[in-house]
Motif scaffolding. Structure first.
Motif, mmCIF file in Angstrom:
data_model
loop_
_atom_site.group_PDB
_atom_site.id
_atom_site.type_symbol
_atom_site.label_atom_id
_atom_site.label_comp_id
_atom_site.label_asym_id
_atom_site.label_seq_id
_atom_site.Cartn_x
_atom_site.Cartn_y
_atom_site.Cartn_z
ATOM 1 N N LYS A 232 0.867 -1.176 0.000
ATOM 2 C CA LYS A 232 0.000 0.000 0.000
ATOM 3 C C LYS A 232 0.898 1.218 0.000
ATOM 4 C CE LYS A 232 -3.750 -2.265 2.540
ATOM 5 N NZ LYS A 232 -4.616 -2.220 3.767
ATOM 6 N N THR A 233 0.361 2.357 -0.431
ATOM 7 C CA THR A 233 1.225 3.533 -0.527
ATOM 8 C C THR A 233 0.418 4.815 -0.461
ATOM 9 O OG1 THR A 233 3.092 4.457 -1.772
ATOM 10 C CG2 THR A 233 1.180 3.725 -3.047
ATOM 11 N N GLN A 234 1.114 5.937 -0.343
ATOM 12 C CA GLN A 234 0.532 7.261 -0.493
ATOM 13 C C GLN A 234 1.522 8.088 -1.328
ATOM 14 O OE1 GLN A 234 2.423 9.594 1.061
ATOM 15 N NE2 GLN A 234 3.155 8.809 3.013
ATOM 16 N N CYS A 235 1.130 9.304 -1.690
ATOM 17 C CA CYS A 235 1.868 10.036 -2.726
ATOM 18 C C CYS A 235 3.366 10.167 -2.452
ATOM 19 C CB CYS A 235 1.236 11.408 -2.947
ATOM 20 S SG CYS A 235 1.290 12.523 -1.506
ATOM 21 N N ALA A 236 3.728 10.654 -1.262
ATOM 22 C CA ALA A 236 5.142 10.871 -0.965
ATOM 23 C C ALA A 236 5.881 9.546 -0.776
ATOM 24 C CB ALA A 236 5.283 11.738 0.281
ATOM 25 N N HIS A 237 5.206 8.585 -0.151
ATOM 26 C CA HIS A 237 5.818 7.267 0.053
ATOM 27 C C HIS A 237 6.153 6.620 -1.283
ATOM 28 C CE1 HIS A 237 5.500 2.813 0.663
ATOM 29 N NE2 HIS A 237 6.321 3.103 1.657
ATOM 30 N N LEU A 238 5.278 6.771 -2.258
ATOM 31 C CA LEU A 238 5.485 6.182 -3.585
ATOM 32 C C LEU A 238 6.736 6.750 -4.242
ATOM 33 C CD1 LEU A 238 4.116 4.293 -5.727
ATOM 34 C CD2 LEU A 238 3.042 6.361 -6.653
ATOM 35 N N VAL A 239 6.895 8.064 -4.185
ATOM 36 C CA VAL A 239 8.070 8.722 -4.776
ATOM 37 C C VAL A 239 9.332 8.315 -4.027
ATOM 38 C CG1 VAL A 239 9.142 10.945 -5.303
ATOM 39 C CG2 VAL A 239 6.667 10.675 -5.547
ATOM 40 N N TRP A 240 9.239 8.334 -2.686
ATOM 41 C CA TRP A 240 10.389 7.934 -1.872
ATOM 42 C C TRP A 240 10.805 6.500 -2.175
ATOM 43 C CZ3 TRP A 240 10.414 3.880 1.661
ATOM 44 C CH2 TRP A 240 11.558 3.759 2.448
ATOM 45 N N TYR A 241 9.829 5.607 -2.260
ATOM 46 C CA TYR A 241 10.120 4.186 -2.474
ATOM 47 C C TYR A 241 10.866 3.969 -3.791
ATOM 48 C CZ TYR A 241 9.409 -0.873 -2.706
ATOM 49 O OH TYR A 241 9.616 -2.237 -2.787
ATOM 50 N N ALA A 242 10.449 4.660 -4.841
ATOM 51 C CA ALA A 242 11.094 4.498 -6.145
ATOM 52 C C ALA A 242 12.581 4.822 -6.056
ATOM 53 C CB ALA A 242 10.409 5.398 -7.176
ATOM 54 N N TYR A 243 12.923 5.929 -5.413
ATOM 55 C CA TYR A 243 14.335 6.312 -5.298
ATOM 56 C C TYR A 243 15.097 5.447 -4.299
ATOM 57 C CZ TYR A 243 14.751 10.113 -8.562
ATOM 58 O OH TYR A 243 14.843 10.823 -9.733
ATOM 59 N N LYS A 244 14.391 4.968 -3.268
ATOM 60 C CA LYS A 244 15.063 4.132 -2.257
ATOM 61 C C LYS A 244 15.575 2.837 -2.871
ATOM 62 C CE LYS A 244 16.147 3.717 2.144
ATOM 63 N NZ LYS A 244 16.823 2.427 2.156
ATOM 64 N N ILE A 250 15.257 10.081 -0.035
ATOM 65 C CA ILE A 250 14.842 11.479 -0.163
ATOM 66 C C ILE A 250 13.884 11.900 0.957
ATOM 67 C CG2 ILE A 250 15.211 11.543 -2.647
ATOM 68 C CD1 ILE A 250 12.163 11.235 -2.992
ATOM 69 N N ASP A 251 13.791 11.097 2.012
ATOM 70 C CA ASP A 251 12.988 11.478 3.175
ATOM 71 C C ASP A 251 13.808 12.462 4.001
ATOM 72 O OD1 ASP A 251 11.485 11.765 5.437
ATOM 73 O OD2 ASP A 251 11.325 9.627 5.890
ATOM 74 N N GLY A 252 13.333 13.686 4.124
ATOM 75 C CA GLY A 252 14.102 14.739 4.768
ATOM 76 C C GLY A 252 14.450 14.496 6.218
ATOM 77 N N ASN A 253 13.628 13.721 6.956
ATOM 78 C CA ASN A 253 13.943 13.486 8.372
ATOM 79 C C ASN A 253 14.132 12.011 8.717
ATOM 80 O OD1 ASN A 253 11.367 12.458 8.400
ATOM 81 N ND2 ASN A 253 10.522 13.944 9.844
ATOM 82 N N GLY A 254 13.934 11.124 7.747
ATOM 83 C CA GLY A 254 14.188 9.704 7.976
ATOM 84 C C GLY A 254 13.241 9.025 8.932
#
Length: 288
Positions: A232-244, A250-254
């Motif tokens: 499952k995902t949400q907008c920012a998680h989806l973008v973060w996951y692709a780069y991870k 790209i998560d600013g605070n981890g």
């Protein structure tokens, strides 16, 4: 008689408890609505208070100085990266920069799209001009708010030439490819690019298209689910996951959850263009 009194006592306690629960719900809902109305009333599409200048002489220079780039950023919201992208397109790029400047200084009419209780997306009357996109670029906006919280939205550019963006939008939907103009009619947006090479960005975009379509939306992704899972995902998680998947966090605070605000403040990303945000502040205030 004693039994009746006992039953009556229990009934009164039941009514008190029910009243307290209902009262708490009403007070909470009222609080959310007040916060929503205050936030909704204060939203602006930032525009410069300083003078607009003619950029022709600067854009016609064979080589730009750091001072030139600073002037162009203040006049257009385009960073050095964005300006160089545009200038690489010759005269068409120069005209694009001037169109971006026009929209950057214009006063826009804000409309409010309330799509759920206490939730709203703030838009403007048109799609503004944007810089040339590259595969793997990221876009964030603070335009969506829940009560007074600017939860925002984020997307991953999968085809820069065609303006295609991977995004997860709302409950009951699956992640899908949309159009970039979904963002350029909002009160603000920031186009970001990771501090990596174009080849890696292109690989991330290809991976996203081939592996991240059709994922169910869930706003709790990364909080009530494993952050490194994509069931499952949400907008920012989806973008973060692709780069991870390519070793870029790209998560600013981890933290457990990743939000559009986290992405906007990641030190792994650089600004390409900003619109509707003060270019000196960007999205650094939680409720901006």
């Amino acid at each position: 008689m004693a039994k009746k009194a006992k039953k009556l006592s229990k009934f009164i306690i039941f009514l008190i408890v029910c009243g307290a629960v209902i009262g708490s719900i009403i007070i909470t809902a009222l609080g959310f609505e007040i916060a929503f109305l205050i936030s909704d009333a204060n939203i602006t599409c930032w525009r410069p208070e300083y003078a607009k200048t003619d950029l022709t002489q600067i854009l016609d220079k064979p080589q730009l100085s750091e001072e030139d780039y600073e002037i162009l950023y203040a006049q257009t919201g385009l960073s050095k990266i964005g300006i160089d992208r545009a200038l690489s397109r010759g005269s068409n790029g120069k005209e694009r920069i001037k169109k971006i400047q026009e929209d950057f200084f214009a006063e826009h009419t804000i409309t409010k799209d309330k799509f759920a209780p206490f939730m709203c997306t703030d838009r403007i009357e048109k799609n503004v001009a944007h810089v040339y996109l590259e595969d793997g670029d990221i876009v964030v906006t603070s335009s969506t708010h829940l009560a007074s919280c600017r939860i925002g939205h984020a997307g991953l550019v999968t085809n820069g030439e065609r303006g295609k963006v991977l995004q997860a939008t709302e409950y009951g939907t699956l992640s899908k490819i949309g159009n970039f103009d979904y963002y350029t009619c909002r009160v603000n947006f920031i186009i970001l690019t990771p501090k990596t090479d174009k080849e890696t960005k292109s690989k991330v975009a290809d991976y996203a298209v081939n592996n991240l379509l059709g994922i169910p939306y869930d706003v709790t992704a990364g909080v009530l689910t494993d952050k490194n899972s994509i069931e499952k995902t949400q907008c920012a998680h989806l973008v973060w996951y692709a780069y991870k998947q390519f070793g870029i966090d790209i998560d600013g605070n981890g933290g457990l959850a990743v939000s559009p605000w986290n992405i906007a403040n990641s030190d792994q990303l650089e600004v390409v263009q900003t619109f509707g945000f003060d270019p000196e502040i960007l999205w650094r205030r939680l409720n901006y």
